[in-house]
Design a protein around this motif. Structure first.
Motif, PDB file in Angstrom:
ATOM      1  N   GLY A   1     -19.984 -14.131  18.056  1.00  0.00           N
ATOM      2  CA  GLY A   1     -21.149 -14.939  18.033  1.00  0.00           C
ATOM      3  C   GLY A   1     -21.207 -15.853  16.813  1.00  0.00           C
ATOM      4  O   GLY A   1     -22.062 -16.762  16.458  1.00  0.00           O
ATOM      5  N   ALA A   2     -20.290 -15.449  15.906  1.00  0.00           N
ATOM      6  CA  ALA A   2     -20.125 -16.441  14.578  1.00  0.00           C
ATOM      7  C   ALA A   2     -19.748 -17.784  14.777  1.00  0.00           C
ATOM      8  O   ALA A   2     -19.425 -18.421  13.859  1.00  0.00           O
ATOM      9  CB  ALA A   2     -19.448 -15.667  13.415  1.00  0.00           C
TER      10      ALA A   2
ATOM     11  N   GLU B   1     -18.744 -21.750   6.086  1.00  0.00           N
ATOM     12  CA  GLU B   1     -19.854 -21.406   6.604  1.00  0.00           C
ATOM     13  C   GLU B   1     -19.688 -20.469   7.981  1.00  0.00           C
ATOM     14  O   GLU B   1     -20.656 -19.304   8.057  1.00  0.00           O
ATOM     15  CB  GLU B   1     -20.516 -22.457   7.213  1.00  0.00           C
ATOM     16  N   ALA B   2     -18.558 -20.684   8.427  1.00  0.00           N
ATOM     17  CA  ALA B   2     -17.995 -19.389   9.618  1.00  0.00           C
ATOM     18  C   ALA B   2     -17.918 -18.152   8.959  1.00  0.00           C
ATOM     19  O   ALA B   2     -18.468 -17.038   9.415  1.00  0.00           O
ATOM     20  CB  ALA B   2     -17.051 -20.250  10.240  1.00  0.00           C
ATOM     21  N   VAL B   3     -17.251 -18.071   7.854  1.00  0.00           N
ATOM     22  CA  VAL B   3     -17.156 -16.654   7.159  1.00  0.00           C
ATOM     23  C   VAL B   3     -18.613 -16.289   6.917  1.00  0.00           C
ATOM     24  O   VAL B   3     -18.817 -14.957   6.967  1.00  0.00           O
ATOM     25  CB  VAL B   3     -16.284 -16.899   5.838  1.00  0.00           C
TER      26      VAL B   3
ATOM     27  N   GLY C   1     -23.312 -11.355  10.741  1.00  0.00           N
ATOM     28  CA  GLY C   1     -22.948 -10.635  12.010  1.00  0.00           C
ATOM     29  C   GLY C   1     -22.395  -9.143  11.882  1.00  0.00           C
ATOM     30  O   GLY C   1     -22.877  -8.346  12.702  1.00  0.00           O
ATOM     31  N   LEU C   2     -21.375  -9.075  10.913  1.00  0.00           N
ATOM     32  CA  LEU C   2     -20.825  -7.770  10.798  1.00  0.00           C
ATOM     33  C   LEU C   2     -21.534  -6.755  10.258  1.00  0.00           C
ATOM     34  O   LEU C   2     -21.403  -5.668  10.560  1.00  0.00           O
ATOM     35  CB  LEU C   2     -19.522  -8.067  10.252  1.00  0.00           C
TER      36      LEU C   2
ATOM     37  N   THR D   1      -7.411 -10.148  14.392  1.00  0.00           N
ATOM     38  CA  THR D   1      -6.725 -11.434  14.881  1.00  0.00           C
ATOM     39  C   THR D   1      -7.768 -12.928  14.900  1.00  0.00           C
ATOM     40  O   THR D   1      -7.379 -13.734  14.454  1.00  0.00           O
ATOM     41  CB  THR D   1      -6.326 -11.178  16.224  1.00  0.00           C
ATOM     42  N   LEU D   2      -8.887 -12.319  15.204  1.00  0.00           N
ATOM     43  CA  LEU D   2      -9.977 -13.395  15.174  1.00  0.00           C
ATOM     44  C   LEU D   2      -9.997 -13.771  13.747  1.00  0.00           C
ATOM     45  O   LEU D   2     -10.528 -15.239  13.525  1.00  0.00           O
ATOM     46  CB  LEU D   2     -11.442 -12.758  15.809  1.00  0.00           C
ATOM     47  N   LEU D   3     -10.303 -12.844  12.869  1.00  0.00           N
ATOM     48  CA  LEU D   3     -10.638 -13.403  11.439  1.00  0.00           C
ATOM     49  C   LEU D   3      -9.431 -13.803  10.778  1.00  0.00           C
ATOM     50  O   LEU D   3      -9.708 -15.035  10.105  1.00  0.00           O
ATOM     51  CB  LEU D   3     -11.205 -12.038  10.584  1.00  0.00           C
TER      52      LEU D   3
END
Length: 183
Positions: free
Chosen positions: A66-67, A76-78, A84-85, A113-115
């Motif tokens: 969702g981020a 900004e994504a972080v 979200g978390l 992996t995504l992070l």
């Protein structure tokens, strides 16, 4: 009054984070329901812990997706990831404390992996320093967010400050600056 299962589970997670030895009665009281109602929702403590671990990973993966971690400015994504978390942190604390199944652990690895990819993207873009690994940045994000939530539970940090404190502390340590580039 209808009982929302997810609300009960999240309340149970909060109780268990604050008191890992809480009885089913204490968990039910913390969730605002009777012990009998809790037992109708889950088949005992072990089933509750398993369900909470699974819920944590599902919510974590959904929050990261969702981020939109592959889009826009990595910083900004972080920030979007942290926002979200944050609501699911109690669930991760529990997952770390219990012996989660291999399947749940593999799903947590999917979150990692995504992070890691987000932080690598930020490194390639020059937004994040290259002197720290993207894996370490991921670990730091988890650690800071978890500790901030636990501090809020203990009354050492206001709950509404959790996201801001996590963002500022993490980003002050991983964002590339002219000074760190010179060092």
């Amino acid at each position: 009054m209808a009982i929302e299962r997810n609300d009960v589970l999240l309340a149970a997670a909060t109780v268990l984070v604050q008191n890992p030895a809480a009885s089913m009665t204490e968990i039910a009281n913390g969730a605002g329901i009777s012990r009998a109602t809790l037992h109708r929702l889950v088949d005992g403590r072990e089933a509750l812990l398993d369900e909470l671990a699974e819920m944590g990973v599902e919510r974590g993966i959904a929050a990261i997706h969702g981020a939109r971690t592959g889009e826009g400015d990595p910083i900004e994504a972080v920030r979007r990831v942290i926002v979200g978390l944050e609501p699911s942190v109690d669930l991760w604390v529990l997952a770390e404390r219990i012996q989660s199944s291999d399947e749940v652990l593999a799903r947590y690895a999917e979150m990692d992996t995504l992070l890691v990819e987000l932080f690598r993207r930020g490194q390639r873009a020059g937004a994040f320093c290259i002197t720290q690994s993207a894996t370490w940045m991921t670990e730091a994000l988890y650690a800071l967010l978890t500790r901030a939530v636990l501090a809020a539970h203990d009354g050492r940090l206001a709950r509404h400050d959790v996201i801001g404190v996590t963002e500022r502390t993490l980003l002050a340590g991983v964002v590339e600056t002219r000074q760190s580039a010179v060092s």
